[in-house]
Design a protein around this motif. Structure first.
Motif, PDB file in Angstrom:
ATOM      1  N   GLU A 213     -19.764 116.483  -7.160  1.00  0.00           N
ATOM      2  CA  GLU A 213     -19.978 115.329  -6.286  1.00  0.00           C
ATOM      3  C   GLU A 213     -19.578 115.592  -4.836  1.00  0.00           C
ATOM      4  O   GLU A 213     -19.638 114.675  -4.003  1.00  0.00           O
ATOM      5  CB  GLU A 213     -19.163 114.132  -6.808  1.00  0.00           C
ATOM      6  CG  GLU A 213     -19.535 113.683  -8.207  1.00  0.00           C
ATOM      7  CD  GLU A 213     -18.782 114.433  -9.308  1.00  0.00           C
ATOM      8  OE1 GLU A 213     -18.878 114.007 -10.469  1.00  0.00           O
ATOM      9  OE2 GLU A 213     -18.112 115.451  -8.986  1.00  0.00           O
ATOM     10  N   GLU A 214     -19.206 116.796  -4.507  1.00  0.00           N
ATOM     11  CA  GLU A 214     -18.628 117.128  -3.207  1.00  0.00           C
ATOM     12  C   GLU A 214     -19.452 116.589  -2.035  1.00  0.00           C
ATOM     13  O   GLU A 214     -20.677 116.674  -2.005  1.00  0.00           O
ATOM     14  CB  GLU A 214     -18.502 118.643  -3.080  1.00  0.00           C
ATOM     15  CG  GLU A 214     -17.857 119.102  -1.780  1.00  0.00           C
ATOM     16  CD  GLU A 214     -17.671 120.612  -1.772  1.00  0.00           C
ATOM     17  OE1 GLU A 214     -16.637 121.076  -2.270  1.00  0.00           O
ATOM     18  OE2 GLU A 214     -18.589 121.306  -1.284  1.00  0.00           O
ATOM     19  N   LEU A 215     -18.719 116.050  -1.043  1.00  0.00           N
ATOM     20  CA  LEU A 215     -19.325 115.549   0.188  1.00  0.00           C
ATOM     21  C   LEU A 215     -18.615 116.182   1.377  1.00  0.00           C
ATOM     22  O   LEU A 215     -17.383 116.295   1.385  1.00  0.00           O
ATOM     23  CB  LEU A 215     -19.180 114.023   0.285  1.00  0.00           C
ATOM     24  CG  LEU A 215     -19.878 113.184  -0.791  1.00  0.00           C
ATOM     25  CD1 LEU A 215     -19.439 111.730  -0.667  1.00  0.00           C
ATOM     26  CD2 LEU A 215     -21.385 113.300  -0.677  1.00  0.00           C
ATOM     27  N   LEU A 216     -19.374 116.588   2.383  1.00  0.00           N
ATOM     28  CA  LEU A 216     -18.814 117.201   3.584  1.00  0.00           C
ATOM     29  C   LEU A 216     -19.491 116.616   4.816  1.00  0.00           C
ATOM     30  O   LEU A 216     -20.718 116.503   4.859  1.00  0.00           O
ATOM     31  CB  LEU A 216     -19.026 118.719   3.584  1.00  0.00           C
ATOM     32  CG  LEU A 216     -18.404 119.539   2.454  1.00  0.00           C
ATOM     33  CD1 LEU A 216     -18.908 120.968   2.514  1.00  0.00           C
ATOM     34  CD2 LEU A 216     -16.879 119.497   2.548  1.00  0.00           C
ATOM     35  N   ILE A 217     -18.682 116.238   5.808  1.00  0.00           N
ATOM     36  CA  ILE A 217     -19.207 115.769   7.095  1.00  0.00           C
ATOM     37  C   ILE A 217     -18.276 116.290   8.185  1.00  0.00           C
ATOM     38  O   ILE A 217     -17.049 116.271   8.022  1.00  0.00           O
ATOM     39  CB  ILE A 217     -19.269 114.225   7.167  1.00  0.00           C
ATOM     40  CG1 ILE A 217     -20.237 113.668   6.116  1.00  0.00           C
ATOM     41  CG2 ILE A 217     -19.689 113.760   8.571  1.00  0.00           C
ATOM     42  CD1 ILE A 217     -20.234 112.145   6.023  1.00  0.00           C
ATOM     43  N   CYS A 218     -18.848 116.754   9.287  1.00  0.00           N
ATOM     44  CA  CYS A 218     -18.018 117.197  10.399  1.00  0.00           C
ATOM     45  C   CYS A 218     -18.732 116.906  11.709  1.00  0.00           C
ATOM     46  O   CYS A 218     -19.955 116.724  11.749  1.00  0.00           O
ATOM     47  CB  CYS A 218     -17.682 118.681  10.289  1.00  0.00           C
ATOM     48  SG  CYS A 218     -19.098 119.781  10.436  1.00  0.00           S
TER      49      CYS A 218
END
Length: 253
Positions: A213-218
């Motif tokens: 389910e990993e989520l990444l935002i930068c």
């Protein structure tokens, strides 16, 4: 004498369970599984799944330990946490005394690593200090969400020669620390990043690190703050729980 292993099991990906942790799992007779309500049942199931995957025998058992909910916004934070820890301590003492034989090995499986904002070791030290239950304990380190955040975003946590501050969302509410350059924020149920002045800051955010389910935002905080809030709310609604962490740092000039 009873023995308790405190085993860091990483952030949810079985591939991140260390060889040392696997060897420790195979020494255990009783796994004490914390239950924190229906919304976090998935975390209990993940702990059990890790055991079933890596333990080479079936001479072990699971014992549920109820973990009471903590008041979300107490007037006296330290006093509330102390009372909460005392309740957990009593539950663990009862479980150890009734479910773990004098010569058996028990284990507490800690998400990530026991060193980062987890109270298991403090609670065990308190139990040990009371002298009412004899046991020894050992700590096995795990891959932490702090490490996973950096790996997933492909960044170092620090700039050359500069320190990193690890803190909580509650403290970040007071503002980005004046003398800090890079700040890792854990336990932020109130999304403190959206309440501070975003000017000159960038954020590297991650949730469910290491899991499917990993989520990444930068990006610059003022540009991606709303995106993170939306993604976080949707994920929490869908899964019933969320674990996230982020790095805030000043934009290099």
């Amino acid at each position: 004498m009873r023995k308790i292993l405190v085993i860091g099991i990483g952030t949810g990906n079985p591939a991140h369970v260390t060889q040392e942790a696997i060897e420790a799992l195979n020494r255990v007779n009783v796994f004490f599984i914390p239950h924190k309500g229906a919304q976090k049942e998935a975390l209990a199931h993940l702990r059990e799944a890790i055991c079933k995957r890596f333990i080479h025998h079936r001479n072990y058992r699971f014992v549920d330990v109820e973990i009471p909910a903590r008041e979300a916004q107490p007037e006296d934070y330290r006093a509330t946490v102390a009372d909460w820890h005392a309740q957990i301590e009593r539950n663990y003492i009862d479980a150890f005394r009734t479910e773990l034989g004098e010569e058996e090995c028990g284990a507490l499986l800690v998400w990530g690593d026991p060193a980062f904002y987890d109270s298991t070791l403090r609670i065990l030290d308190s139990i040990h200090g009371r002298g009412t239950l004899a046991f020894s304990h050992e700590v096995i380190a795990g891959i932490s969400s702090v490490q996973m955040l950096a790996a997933r975003h492909r960044i170092p946590l620090n700039r050359i020669g500069a320190p990193v501050l690890i803190t909580t969302g509650r403290r970040l509410m007071q503002g980005f620390p004046a003398e800090a350059d890079s700040v890792v924020v854990m336990l932020d149920g109130e999304q403190a990043f959206s309440h501070i002045d975003p000017e000159g800051l960038e954020i590297f955010w991650g949730a469910y690190l290491g899991m499917d389910e990993e989520l990444l935002i930068c990006g610059p905080l003022e540009q991606v703050s709303a995106q993170i809030l939306s993604a976080r709310e949707e994920a929490r609604r869908h899964h019933g729980w969320i674990m996230d962490i982020y790095l805030l740092r000043r934009v290099a000039r």
